[in-house]
Design an enzyme around this catalytic site. Structure first.
Site, PDB file in Angstrom:
ATOM      1  N   SER A 109       0.790  -1.239   0.000  1.00 25.67           N
ATOM      2  CA  SER A 109       0.000   0.000   0.000  1.00 25.67           C
ATOM      3  C   SER A 109       0.817   1.281   0.000  1.00 25.67           C
ATOM      4  O   SER A 109       0.245   2.373  -0.104  1.00 25.67           O
ATOM      5  CB  SER A 109      -0.964   0.005   1.194  1.00 25.67           C
ATOM      6  OG  SER A 109      -2.037  -0.874   0.967  1.00 25.67           O
ATOM      7  N   SER A 154       2.051   3.782   5.042  1.00 23.50           N
ATOM      8  CA  SER A 154       2.493   2.422   5.366  1.00 23.50           C
ATOM      9  C   SER A 154       1.952   1.424   4.347  1.00 23.50           C
ATOM     10  O   SER A 154       1.100   1.745   3.521  1.00 23.50           O
ATOM     11  CB  SER A 154       2.018   2.035   6.771  1.00 23.50           C
ATOM     12  OG  SER A 154       0.597   2.073   6.831  1.00 23.50           O
ATOM     13  N   GLY A 155       2.452   0.205   4.430  1.00 22.83           N
ATOM     14  CA  GLY A 155       1.984  -0.856   3.550  1.00 22.83           C
ATOM     15  C   GLY A 155       2.261  -2.216   4.157  1.00 22.83           C
ATOM     16  O   GLY A 155       3.228  -2.380   4.906  1.00 22.83           O
TER      17      GLY A 155
END
EC number: 3.5.2.6
Length: 281
Positions: free
Chosen positions: A63, A226-227
């Site tokens: 993401s 973030s991911g």
């Protein structure tokens, strides 16, 4: 005089080597501690200083790509045109779409799409943003125009989160990703209004509180995205870090993963990595 200059140059080189070896040792130790792989790229946009660790190793970006997609769309659409509406059908909705699932059968503005993608990491919003850009091919074309031939978008949500170490699909390297973030957002073509809009979303985002934000001094400002992929404990954070009193950010990319497909990530790995890297600035 020549001898003095030579000695100064040698001293600077040795200092840089010691600095690099210091953070490299700490990051190697963190990899062992968490039985994980770490990739780092940091760029001080004020001084040009870089810090790298496995910066050319491929990781799933997950993401974090929402920041790039949102920025590309904001390059195309002026701030006063973000009220353009798109329709949301039931078939558009994919897993983890806490905002867009409320818009089935309704219209939503581009501005709200970007807010949903960046603040809530809404997957359907990301898909709609990509389609507004013109599809994945257009995203890849823009990346190439920016000099990024490494970042490799192939799939939409949520398939892009199924990372395989044997594939380059939906992966990048910390160096490529960080340089693209810098060219797109920190020093790109975004209008003043669109840049502020995007960075404000990243600054006020709460999903990264346990990541880079947790590893830097509390008086630093951190605008992050973030991911987390579904496989191989892939956990990432990308950020524009503003040390106290500094208006030009440090671009910081931290990608992590593990060797086993079913392994789980640990946010402490990213916060401790950020703490180590930021000692270099």
């Amino acid at each position: 005089m020549k001898k003095l200059i030579f000695l100064i140059v040698i001293a600077l080189v040795l200092s840089a080597c010691n600095s690099n070896s210091s953070h490299a040792k700490e990051l190697n130790d963190l990899e062992k501690k968490y039985n994980a792989h770490i990739g780092v790229y940091a760029l001080d946009t004020k001084s040009g200083k870089e810090v790298k660790f496995n910066s050319d190793k491929r990781f799933a970006y997950a993401s974090t790509s929402k920041a790039i997609n949102s920025a590309i769309l904001l390059e195309q659409v002026p701030y006063n045109k973000l009220n353009k509406k798109v329709h949301i059908n039931k078939d558009d909705i994919v897993a983890y779409s806490p905002i867009l699932e409320k818009y089935v059968g309704k219209d939503i503005t581009l501005k709200a799409l970007i807010e949903a993608s960046m603040t809530y990491s809404d997957n359907t919003a990301n898909n709609k943003i990509i389609k507004e850009i013109g599809g994945i091919k257009k995203v890849k074309q823009r990346l190439k125009e920016l000099g990024d031939k490494v970042t490799n978008p192939v799939r939409y949500e949520i398939e892009l989160n199924y990372y395989s170490p044997k594939s380059k699909k939906d992966t990048s390297t910390p160096a490529a990703f960080g340089k693209t973030l810098n060219k797109l957002i920190a020093n790109g073509k975004l209008s003043k209004e669109n840049k502020k809009f995007l960075l404000d979303l990243m600054l006020n985002n709460k999903s990264g509180d346990t990541l880079i934000k947790d590893g830097v001094p509390k008086d630093y400002k951190v605008a992050d995205k973030s991911g987390q992929a579904i496989t191989y404990a892939s956990r990432n954070d990308v950020a524009f870090v503003y040390p106290k009193g500094q208006s030009e950010p440090i671009v910081l990319v931290i990608f992590t993963n593990k060797d086993n497909k079913s392994d789980k990530p640990n946010d402490k790995l990213i916060s401790e990595t950020a703490k180590s890297v930021m000692k270099e600035f």
